[in-house]
Design an enzyme around this catalytic site. Structure first.
Site, mmCIF file in Angstrom:
data_model
loop_
_atom_site.group_PDB
_atom_site.id
_atom_site.type_symbol
_atom_site.label_atom_id
_atom_site.label_comp_id
_atom_site.label_asym_id
_atom_site.label_seq_id
_atom_site.Cartn_x
_atom_site.Cartn_y
_atom_site.Cartn_z
ATOM 1 N N TRP A 292 0.860 -1.183 0.000
ATOM 2 C CA TRP A 292 0.000 0.000 0.000
ATOM 3 C C TRP A 292 0.903 1.241 0.000
ATOM 4 O O TRP A 292 1.844 1.315 0.801
ATOM 5 C CB TRP A 292 -0.886 -0.035 1.259
ATOM 6 C CG TRP A 292 -1.799 1.130 1.417
ATOM 7 C CD1 TRP A 292 -2.613 1.683 0.471
ATOM 8 C CD2 TRP A 292 -2.011 1.893 2.622
ATOM 9 N NE1 TRP A 292 -3.313 2.732 1.011
ATOM 10 C CE2 TRP A 292 -2.968 2.879 2.323
ATOM 11 C CE3 TRP A 292 -1.493 1.827 3.922
ATOM 12 C CZ2 TRP A 292 -3.422 3.798 3.271
ATOM 13 C CZ3 TRP A 292 -1.934 2.726 4.862
ATOM 14 C CH2 TRP A 292 -2.892 3.699 4.539
ATOM 15 N N ASP B 125 -0.875 -5.554 9.375
ATOM 16 C CA ASP B 125 -1.836 -4.547 8.958
ATOM 17 C C ASP B 125 -3.093 -5.298 8.535
ATOM 18 O O ASP B 125 -3.102 -6.010 7.525
ATOM 19 C CB ASP B 125 -1.265 -3.743 7.777
ATOM 20 C CG ASP B 125 -2.230 -2.661 7.314
ATOM 21 O OD1 ASP B 125 -3.367 -2.591 7.837
ATOM 22 O OD2 ASP B 125 -1.855 -1.879 6.414
ATOM 23 N N LYS C 291 -13.398 -0.791 5.817
ATOM 24 C CA LYS C 291 -13.989 -1.617 4.763
ATOM 25 C C LYS C 291 -15.001 -2.607 5.314
ATOM 26 O O LYS C 291 -16.124 -2.680 4.835
ATOM 27 C CB LYS C 291 -12.878 -2.373 4.011
ATOM 28 C CG LYS C 291 -12.289 -1.633 2.846
ATOM 29 C CD LYS C 291 -11.479 -0.413 3.191
ATOM 30 C CE LYS C 291 -10.142 -0.737 3.813
ATOM 31 N NZ LYS C 291 -9.296 0.450 4.031
HETATM 32 N N1 PLA Z 1 -3.715 -0.598 5.185
HETATM 33 C C1 PLA Z 1 -3.984 -1.031 3.952
HETATM 34 C C2 PLA Z 1 -3.290 -2.238 3.429
HETATM 35 C C3 PLA Z 1 -4.931 -0.340 3.175
HETATM 36 O O1 PLA Z 1 -5.188 -0.785 1.945
HETATM 37 C C4 PLA Z 1 -5.577 0.788 3.685
HETATM 38 C C5 PLA Z 1 -6.573 1.560 2.880
HETATM 39 C C6 PLA Z 1 -5.248 1.175 5.004
HETATM 40 C C7 PLA Z 1 -4.321 0.452 5.721
HETATM 41 C C8 PLA Z 1 -5.843 2.361 5.688
HETATM 42 O O2 PLA Z 1 -7.178 2.386 5.778
HETATM 43 P P1 PLA Z 1 -7.950 3.324 6.778
HETATM 44 O O3 PLA Z 1 -6.976 4.266 7.393
HETATM 45 O O4 PLA Z 1 -8.942 4.026 5.960
HETATM 46 O O5 PLA Z 1 -8.528 2.388 7.766
HETATM 47 N N2 PLA Z 1 -6.350 1.599 1.485
HETATM 48 C C9 PLA Z 1 -7.324 2.227 0.587
HETATM 49 C C10 PLA Z 1 -7.598 3.671 0.932
HETATM 50 C C11 PLA Z 1 -8.652 1.493 0.656
HETATM 51 C C12 PLA Z 1 -6.397 4.568 1.050
HETATM 52 O O6 PLA Z 1 -5.463 4.506 0.254
HETATM 53 O O7 PLA Z 1 -6.408 5.357 2.002
HETATM 54 C C13 PLA Z 1 -6.772 2.076 -0.829
HETATM 55 O O8 PLA Z 1 -7.470 2.472 -1.777
HETATM 56 O O9 PLA Z 1 -5.662 1.537 -0.994
#
Ligand code: PLA
Length: 468
Positions: free
Chosen positions: A197, A278, A314
């Site tokens: 991510w 995570d 989610k």
């Molecule tokens: N960890 C991972 C692996 C994630 O994909 C995301 C969210 C988070 C943590 C953090 O989520 P939160 O803080 O909203 O609980 N990833 C998203 C959104 C869904 C983003 O980038 O913020 C994504 O589109 O990758």
């Protein structure tokens, strides 16, 4: 047995008489580290002059200019910036498959029925007040969150060896965990998967950790590079922190099998690496909360220490409520309580204490058997809809005879498909078809519907045949 955490806080030579909480050198050194990290992150080449610009150039206003005249425009976030671009597009056919946000078959955001019910209960309860929560958040929420991820019969919970603090969703929980480790853990390097991510390196760098990567994904097989993973973790320094996606790896949708997890666990423990999970998608990968927590549970069951950041964005659709938790499984109850005392010192100057509403919704659902059961049904329906989108997209590409093997679309797990499309193909699809996705070729399957699958399949077909 040696514990990995030294919650008493190491004494610093310049101020050994003061507790670590008020130690001046910690804050100065940490601030310098962060500023340096920020400069690196922004890609500024001459770091010395950039540091001077960032930290000590406030006087240019004497000539009437803004004191911020030197501020350079930052690029949009690679994921959230996709939504910014999407919002600007006037096309009626536009489709946002960038950020991972669940949509219904009608393309609408979904508030779960259980969430509506819980909110009703909260509104109708006149004893509810809006006082500050404690620094660590809502106690009931914390306990229930630890049970949800670790399993209610987990011995570490029964032995009070787990400390859980409420966090600002997954991101905030990762950040608090990162800062705690930077202050109190002996090894400051965190290994994150390649790819991962996009926010992970930023969160951990700005927490004060040094970020390295381990091999994870093999573009040739579009699967796990298990050998590479084992080699890289095997040569990591003893004690290094390892970031692991609990399930539904983002962006690849590729998870280790349970057997592979067991292999990873043995390696991590034999090298005394510190696992930091995570867990942003519990229940979203398979539709089962328990199945998706298996990776974490095998680590939590072996008596060793680990960290887990949880997000309810989610799986409960609470994106904007920013509700999550950080749990740290320790060797003893005594260490856990000292760790918690230090987590409070991380949180208090950062945001003081967390918001009450989202955590109250989650606690209301988790503690009520009926609401909990209803939640698992709604969660499974979301996971199943995503899985059916995988099949539909795969079938649509087959029907079109799109060149290439697209079986990874149905093999990958969770919210995203890592398509293998390159950045030129993505740019083409955005320009010609108004389809928005991240430039690494990741698409959010949760943003797709039966109605929009043909449009996406047409776009992929055109991108592959014209820019193949
Ligand atoms: N960890 C991972 C692996 C994630 O994909 C995301 C969210 C988070 C943590 C953090 O989520 P939160 O803080 O909203 O609980 N990833 C998203 C959104 C869904 C983003 O980038 O913020 C994504 O589109 O990758």
């Amino acid at each position: 047995m040696r514990t990995q955490f030294t919650a008493s806080g190491g004494a610093h030579s310049c101020c050994s008489a003061v507790s670590s909480s008020s130690c001046c050198c910690i804050s100065t050194a940490a601030a310098d580290r962060r500023l340096n990290a920020l400069v690196r992150h922004l890609g500024i080449e001459d770091s010395k002059s950039a540091m001077a610009d960032i930290s000590a150039n406030p006087t240019s206003a004497s000539n009437g200019d803004s004191v911020f005249a030197h501020v350079v425009r930052a690029p949009e976030d690679p994921i959230l910036g996709v939504t910014v671009a999407y919002n600007k597009d006037p096309s009626p056919n536009k489709l946002n498959l960038g950020v991972g946000a669940y949509r219904t078959e009608e393309g609408k955001p979904l508030v779960l029925n259980v969430v509506r019910q819980a909110e009703q209960q909260l509104v109708n309860d006149p004893s509810r007040v809006k006082e500050y929560l404690p620094i660590v958040g809502l106690a009931e929420f914390n306990k229930l969150s630890a049970k949800l991820i670790l399993g209610s019969d987990n011995p570490a919970i029964q032995e009070n060896r787990v400390t859980t603090v409420q966090g600002l969703s997954g991101t905030g929980s990762l950040r608090v965990g990162g800062e705690f480790l930077a202050r109190h853990y002996h090894e400051r390097t965190i290994y994150i998967p390649q790819p991962t991510w996009g926010n992970h390196p930023k969160v951990f760098t700005l927490s004060g950790l040094s970020v390295k990567t381990y091999r994870y994904y093999d573009p040739a097989t579009r699967g796990l590079n298990f050998q590479g993973l084992l080699e890289d973790l095997g040569s990591a320094p003893s004690g290094a922190i390892v970031l692991l996606h609990a399930c539904a790896h983002n962006p690849t949708g590729v998870d280790p099998t349970l057997e592979q997890w067991e292999h990873i666990r043995k390696l991590v423990r034999s090298k005394a690496l510190l696992p930091f999970f995570d867990s942003a998608y519990q229940g979203f990968a398979s539709g089962s909360l328990d199945a998706d927590a298996q990776s974490v549970r095998i680590f939590a069951a072996d008596g060793g220490e680990c960290l887990v950041a949880q997000s309810y964005a989610k799986n409960m659709g609470l994106y904007g409520e920013r509700v999550g938790a950080l749990s740290i499984v320790c060797k003893t109850a005594d260490v856990a309580s000292r760790v918690e005392s230090q987590l409070k010192l991380v949180i208090r100057p950062m945001y003081s204490n967390p918001p009450i509403h989202g955590a109250s919704i989650v606690a209301t659902i988790l503690k009520d058997r009926n609401l909990y059961n209803e939640w698992t049904i709604e969660l499974k329906a979301m996971a199943d809809r995503i899985i059916s989108m995988r099949q539909q997209l795969f079938d649509a590409l087959k029907t079109r005879g799109t060149p290439g093997d697209w079986s990874h679309i149905i093999k990958q797990i969770g919210m995203f498909t890592f398509t293998g499309l390159n950045s030129d193909q993505v740019a083409f699809m955005t320009k010609e078809y108004h389809i928005y996705m991240t430039s690494d070729g990741r698409i959010s399957m949760a943003g797709l519907s039966s109605r929009t699958v043909p449009h996406l399949a047409d776009a992929i077909h055109a991108a592959v045949t014209r820019l193949g």
